[in-house]
Design a protein around this motif. Structure first.
Motif, PDB file in Angstrom:
ATOM      1  N   LEU A 319      83.513  64.693  48.300  1.00 33.33           N
ATOM      2  CA  LEU A 319      84.338  65.724  48.773  1.00 33.33           C
ATOM      3  C   LEU A 319      85.329  66.298  47.802  1.00 33.33           C
ATOM      4  O   LEU A 319      86.008  65.703  47.058  1.00 33.33           O
ATOM      5  CB  LEU A 319      85.518  65.219  50.193  1.00 33.33           C
ATOM      6  CG  LEU A 319      84.680  64.407  51.110  1.00 33.33           C
ATOM      7  CD1 LEU A 319      85.865  63.821  51.995  1.00 33.33           C
ATOM      8  CD2 LEU A 319      83.896  65.659  51.914  1.00 33.33           C
ATOM      9  N   THR A 320      85.515  67.659  47.836  1.00 34.27           N
ATOM     10  CA  THR A 320      86.284  68.406  46.892  1.00 34.27           C
ATOM     11  C   THR A 320      87.541  68.842  47.575  1.00 34.27           C
ATOM     12  O   THR A 320      87.846  69.012  48.563  1.00 34.27           O
ATOM     13  CB  THR A 320      85.409  69.494  46.339  1.00 34.27           C
ATOM     14  OG1 THR A 320      85.217  70.653  47.384  1.00 34.27           O
ATOM     15  CG2 THR A 320      84.214  69.276  45.721  1.00 34.27           C
ATOM     16  N   TYR A 321      88.450  68.968  46.742  1.00 36.38           N
ATOM     17  CA  TYR A 321      89.752  69.115  46.944  1.00 36.38           C
ATOM     18  C   TYR A 321      90.019  70.900  46.811  1.00 36.38           C
ATOM     19  O   TYR A 321      90.545  71.315  47.788  1.00 36.38           O
ATOM     20  CB  TYR A 321      90.676  68.667  45.834  1.00 36.38           C
ATOM     21  CG  TYR A 321      92.224  69.073  46.036  1.00 36.38           C
ATOM     22  CD1 TYR A 321      93.039  68.229  46.659  1.00 36.38           C
ATOM     23  CD2 TYR A 321      92.920  70.148  45.180  1.00 36.38           C
ATOM     24  CE1 TYR A 321      94.503  68.387  46.726  1.00 36.38           C
ATOM     25  CE2 TYR A 321      94.263  70.282  45.223  1.00 36.38           C
ATOM     26  CZ  TYR A 321      95.076  69.567  45.935  1.00 36.38           C
ATOM     27  OH  TYR A 321      96.443  69.640  45.907  1.00 36.38           O
ATOM     28  N   GLN A 322      88.929  71.502  46.028  1.00 30.26           N
ATOM     29  CA  GLN A 322      89.117  72.773  45.910  1.00 30.26           C
ATOM     30  C   GLN A 322      88.081  73.403  47.006  1.00 30.26           C
ATOM     31  O   GLN A 322      87.093  72.800  47.233  1.00 30.26           O
ATOM     32  CB  GLN A 322      88.426  73.203  44.383  1.00 30.26           C
ATOM     33  CG  GLN A 322      89.466  72.872  43.360  1.00 30.26           C
ATOM     34  CD  GLN A 322      89.300  71.476  43.011  1.00 30.26           C
ATOM     35  OE1 GLN A 322      88.643  70.416  43.467  1.00 30.26           O
ATOM     36  NE2 GLN A 322      90.412  70.888  42.265  1.00 30.26           N
ATOM     37  N   ALA A 354      89.790  65.034  51.129  1.00 35.63           N
ATOM     38  CA  ALA A 354      90.421  64.794  49.515  1.00 35.63           C
ATOM     39  C   ALA A 354      91.770  65.303  49.468  1.00 35.63           C
ATOM     40  O   ALA A 354      92.369  65.181  48.622  1.00 35.63           O
ATOM     41  CB  ALA A 354      89.476  65.721  48.658  1.00 35.63           C
ATOM     42  N   GLU A 437      81.385  61.429  35.585  1.00 35.13           N
ATOM     43  CA  GLU A 437      82.793  62.562  35.202  1.00 35.13           C
ATOM     44  C   GLU A 437      82.324  63.348  33.816  1.00 35.13           C
ATOM     45  O   GLU A 437      82.593  64.696  33.855  1.00 35.13           O
ATOM     46  CB  GLU A 437      83.952  61.734  34.962  1.00 35.13           C
ATOM     47  CG  GLU A 437      85.043  62.517  35.195  1.00 35.13           C
ATOM     48  CD  GLU A 437      85.126  63.355  36.465  1.00 35.13           C
ATOM     49  OE1 GLU A 437      85.052  62.709  37.562  1.00 35.13           O
ATOM     50  OE2 GLU A 437      85.570  64.394  36.369  1.00 35.13           O
ATOM     51  N   GLU A 441      82.021  67.429  33.698  1.00 35.02           N
ATOM     52  CA  GLU A 441      82.837  68.107  32.630  1.00 35.02           C
ATOM     53  C   GLU A 441      82.192  69.179  31.475  1.00 35.02           C
ATOM     54  O   GLU A 441      82.595  70.047  31.362  1.00 35.02           O
ATOM     55  CB  GLU A 441      83.504  66.891  31.703  1.00 35.02           C
ATOM     56  CG  GLU A 441      84.842  67.520  30.908  1.00 35.02           C
ATOM     57  CD  GLU A 441      86.066  67.169  31.401  1.00 35.02           C
ATOM     58  OE1 GLU A 441      86.054  66.843  32.749  1.00 35.02           O
ATOM     59  OE2 GLU A 441      87.124  66.813  30.747  1.00 35.02           O
ATOM     60  N   VAL A 450      83.872  74.002  42.113  1.00 29.07           N
ATOM     61  CA  VAL A 450      85.025  73.276  41.203  1.00 29.07           C
ATOM     62  C   VAL A 450      84.558  73.644  39.809  1.00 29.07           C
ATOM     63  O   VAL A 450      85.527  74.213  39.008  1.00 29.07           O
ATOM     64  CB  VAL A 450      84.766  71.623  41.439  1.00 29.07           C
ATOM     65  CG1 VAL A 450      85.561  70.917  40.585  1.00 29.07           C
ATOM     66  CG2 VAL A 450      84.963  71.175  43.059  1.00 29.07           C
TER      67      VAL A 450
ATOM     68  N   PRO B 132      92.365  65.566  43.058  1.00 27.87           N
ATOM     69  CA  PRO B 132      90.962  65.407  42.884  1.00 27.87           C
ATOM     70  C   PRO B 132      90.187  66.660  42.280  1.00 27.87           C
ATOM     71  O   PRO B 132      90.822  67.658  42.687  1.00 27.87           O
ATOM     72  CB  PRO B 132      90.319  65.168  44.164  1.00 27.87           C
ATOM     73  CG  PRO B 132      91.227  64.423  45.088  1.00 27.87           C
ATOM     74  CD  PRO B 132      92.770  65.158  44.500  1.00 27.87           C
ATOM     75  N   GLY B 133      89.524  66.452  41.441  1.00 28.24           N
ATOM     76  CA  GLY B 133      88.570  67.553  40.548  1.00 28.24           C
ATOM     77  C   GLY B 133      89.253  68.103  39.485  1.00 28.24           C
ATOM     78  O   GLY B 133      88.848  69.055  38.913  1.00 28.24           O
ATOM     79  N   THR B 134      90.314  67.428  39.096  1.00 28.42           N
ATOM     80  CA  THR B 134      91.061  67.965  37.923  1.00 28.42           C
ATOM     81  C   THR B 134      90.275  67.518  36.699  1.00 28.42           C
ATOM     82  O   THR B 134      89.686  66.483  36.818  1.00 28.42           O
ATOM     83  CB  THR B 134      92.609  67.071  37.760  1.00 28.42           C
ATOM     84  OG1 THR B 134      93.250  67.499  38.810  1.00 28.42           O
ATOM     85  CG2 THR B 134      93.049  67.602  36.413  1.00 28.42           C
ATOM     86  N   SER B 135      89.954  68.310  35.835  1.00 28.74           N
ATOM     87  CA  SER B 135      89.165  67.896  34.734  1.00 28.74           C
ATOM     88  C   SER B 135      89.975  67.004  33.702  1.00 28.74           C
ATOM     89  O   SER B 135      91.063  67.048  33.626  1.00 28.74           O
ATOM     90  CB  SER B 135      88.673  69.253  33.830  1.00 28.74           C
ATOM     91  OG  SER B 135      89.632  69.659  32.990  1.00 28.74           O
TER      92      SER B 135
END
Lengths: 540, 156
Positions: A319-322, A354, A437, A441, A450, B132-135
């Motif tokens: 789940l994304t926050y954005q 999220a 992750e 990235e 995201v 959440p989702g922060t790089s």
């Protein structure tokens, strides 16, 4: 699961719902396609037949749909009871209790260790009075109840049994599931209270009691979900979960329990992540691998014992926050994977998880997602609809082979328990999480909204559920008052008796039930056990 | 002491400054440590020194650890909704220490934090709030920029 219906359809070999299914164009849909020889190379067989690659029932969802079971709980027992009734009124078919962290670890709401956590991620339950409020007006002989509880699972089961007795209902009629899987707590979920050895003893006490006294109760839900959520791959999820199941069966063997009866009691719990095909294949591979383990390693002939029945939850970590509204689509795809993979029950996450606790509106959408898959998409019309597809069969075999190799590595290191104490699975999971992750990235793994196509920097416009801040102080006072007003003698005697029992090797369940009936609280009983067992210390 | 400093400098890739010391903690009962573990590895890879307190640590112990470890920055994580209480305690404790003459430390946090709570956390002294989702890059850049700003103020 309605056993009676199942056995009927198994005996006749016919679907219990014989209505013909057809597509909207009127083309008849067979229950399944692909004879054993067609799928012979992979050993996939037919649904309802060993090794159950294609599902554990011959008629799958034509016999009975999966249970739509939304995990829910917050604030107080009274508020959670209202949410339960709302969900049942909306067509949900089973209950799933989320407990707050103090309850999960074994602290009463008025314990200083509980400060700030009371009623946050679930409902606080410290006594039989709380349990009574939680299930007020809900018939426990009809609605199956799943409880996500581990370190204090034995105590919560004791509350439920005591409540059944208080209602004049035989505890043997209780139906539902207890998570009660401590190994994955040490590996990934982290609500353990006691060291590994006494933790495992409590798991086995619950298992043994259930085998003897609770015919409709699943006393353990061996969970890969949290392992996956902590960052593992699908292969690691299967390997670690099944290695834990093996460890529990070995513990049952050491106790000289009837192994087939114990294995029949097992249920499993997996995540549904984003890659539709890998996830479908994962469920199929897990079923096949488990069926082989039960027969080959444990020499259990009973095919019922070799059936891997499982609950699925869509992936919280996906789940994304954005742009949270995108999550509704993710949840739908993940839920579809679970259904195509043959799940027995399903929780669909709300799109706003999220950001905080879900609202009633997003919870309803999550449930509707399951209902749309069940009643509109046709996914429930045939068993293992993707079985035989070259990609799916290939991925199923690949996941099975790779998971077997990881399990062999754990065995070579002395088995799951030893590996956990040495931190091996924990390191596997952390390494996979970091790799995932870094892939995001570098843009190698795309997360829409995201790291691609995103409206970066824009704060999500999403209404968030607000928990009443006054609930916690009121709750703390209520628990403290109940303890003050309680006649103390009986509870104290019961706690003394519990400590004696904990020092011996006797099964603790009867002593815990007696403790509940004497008015002892969750925190008191868990505290007494901690005096004997010690508290878990170590690297987290 | 000098020897130890040069050792640190070597690990930081030859810069003259000793590497940043980052204390990471999970106060309260929450067990969601995936994010924090990923960040630990990323900060180490970026040449920083990380001290992780582990889980279920009382807020007061976080403040004490920051002191004892002489941390440049303190990061706290929570996914249980208890952050309103726990993060307030940590921030208040660090502010009290600063008022008593201790050095200023960079304070940051992450986890499940509703967007509406971010201004409150900033007002408590959290210079960085990472949902959440922060790089990972964003967190590393934040720490470097904050450290440079502290440096200008005159790092003790």
């Amino acid at each position: 699961m309605r056993k009676d219906e199942r056995s009927r359809s198994l005996e006749s070999g016919k679907p219990s719902d014989a209505r013909e299914r057809q597509t909207p164009s009127g083309i008849p849909i067979p229950l399944f396609l692909g004879e054993p020889d067609f799928l012979g190379e992979t050993g996939a067989g037919r649904p309802g037949e060993l090794p159950f690659t294609r599902g554990i029932y011959p008629d799958m969802y034509r016999g009975k749909l999966w249970t739509m079971r939304q995990y829910s709980g917050f604030g107080t027992a009274r508020e959670t009871n209202q949410r339960f009734r709302y969900l049942l009124a909306q067509g949900q078919t089973g209950l799933s209790v989320a407990f707050d962290l103090p309850t999960q670890i074994g602290y009463d709401s008025d314990d200083p260790a509980a400060a700030g956590e009371v009623g946050k991620v679930g409902v606080p339950i410290c006594s039989i009075e709380d349990m009574e409020q939680l299930f007020a007006g809900i018939p426990l002989e009809e609605v199956s109840v799943s409880m996500t509880i581990n370190a204090s699972a034995a105590v919560l089961l004791a509350f439920l049994i005591a409540l059944a007795k208080r209602r004049g209902m035989a505890p043997s009629r209780l139906r539902g599931t207890l998570q009660n899987d401590l190994l994955k707590e040490f590996v990934a979920r982290h609500t353990q209270r006691f060291p590994l050895t006494p933790s495992l003893r409590l798991v086995m006490d619950v298992l043994e009691h259930s085998v003897r006294h609770l015919p409709h109760w699943h006393p353990i839900s061996i969970s890969g979900y949290h392992i996956r959520e902590a960052g593992s791959t699908a292969v690691e999820e299967v390997a670690l979960t099944l290695s834990h199941a093996v460890a529990y069966l070995e513990a049952a063997r050491a106790r000289q329990l009837p192994l087939a009866a114990v294995a029949r009691k097992f249920s499993f719990f997996f995540a549904a992540q984003m890659h539709l095909f890998e996830e479908v294949a994962k469920f199929r591979a897990a079923r096949r691998l488990w069926a082989h383990l039960v027969r080959d390693r444990f020499q259990i002939e009973d095919p019922e014992a070799a059936k891997l029945r499982f609950h699925t939850q869509t992936a919280g970590a996906a789940l994304t926050y954005q742009e949270p509204e995108n999550n509704a689509v993710r949840v739908a795809l993940q839920a579809l994977a679970a259904v195509l993979g043959g799940t027995q029950s399903l929780h669909t996450n709300a799109l706003d998880e999220a950001l905080g606790l879900p609202t009633e509106k997003t919870v309803r959408l999550a449930l509707r997602t399951q209902q749309i898959i069940a009643f509109e998409s046709g996914a429930a019309d045939s068993a293992d609809p993707l079985g035989g597809a070259p990609l799916i069969e290939h991925l199923t075999s690949a996941i099975e082979e790779r998971a077997k190799a990881l399990m062999a590595e754990l065995e070579a290191r002395g088995g799951a328990l030893r590996a956990i104490q040495e931190g091996l699975p924990q390191r596997w999971i952390a390494a996979s999480a970091y790799r995932l992750e870094k892939q995001a990235e570098r843009g190698e793994r795309i997360v829409v909204g995201v790291n691609r196509f995103g409206s970066a920097g824009e704060a999500p416009q999403q209404e968030v559920f607000q928990l009443d801040e006054k609930l916690e102080p009121a709750r703390v006072e209520e628990v403290a008052r109940r303890k003050r007003e309680r006649p103390g003698g009986a509870a104290q005697a019961a706690l003394q008796r519990l400590k004696e029992a904990a020092r011996s090797t006797e099964n603790l369940m009867e002593t815990l039930i007696a403790g509940v009936e004497a008015g002892a609280t969750l925190g008191e009983m868990m505290g007494s056990l901690a005096e004997v067992f010690g508290e878990h210390q170590g690297d987290w | 002491m000098d020897e130890k400093s040069s050792e640190k400098a070597a690990r930081a890739g030859g810069s003259n400054q000793p590497p940043l010391r980052i204390l990471l903690a999970k106060p309260g009962l929450d067990g969601h440590d995936r994010g924090l573990k990923v960040i630990i590895q990323a900060l180490i890879d970026a040449g920083m020194e990380v001290i992780y307190t582990g889980m279920r640590i009382p807020s007061q112990a976080v403040i004490l650890a920051a002191e004892q470890e002489d941390a440049d920055a303190v990061g706290v994580s929570n996914h249980s909704g208890a952050f309103r209480e726990l993060f307030r305690e940590v921030a208040a404790g660090l502010q009290a220490a600063e008022a008593a003459g201790r050095r200023r430390r960079i304070l940051f946090c992450g986890g499940i934090i509703p967007p509406g709570d971010i201004p409150t956390l900033k007002s408590w002294g959290y210079r960085g709030v990472f949902p959440p989702g922060t790089s990972l890059e964003a967190i590393i850049d934040f720490l470097k920029a904050e450290a440079a700003a502290l440096e200008k103020e005159g790092r003790p």
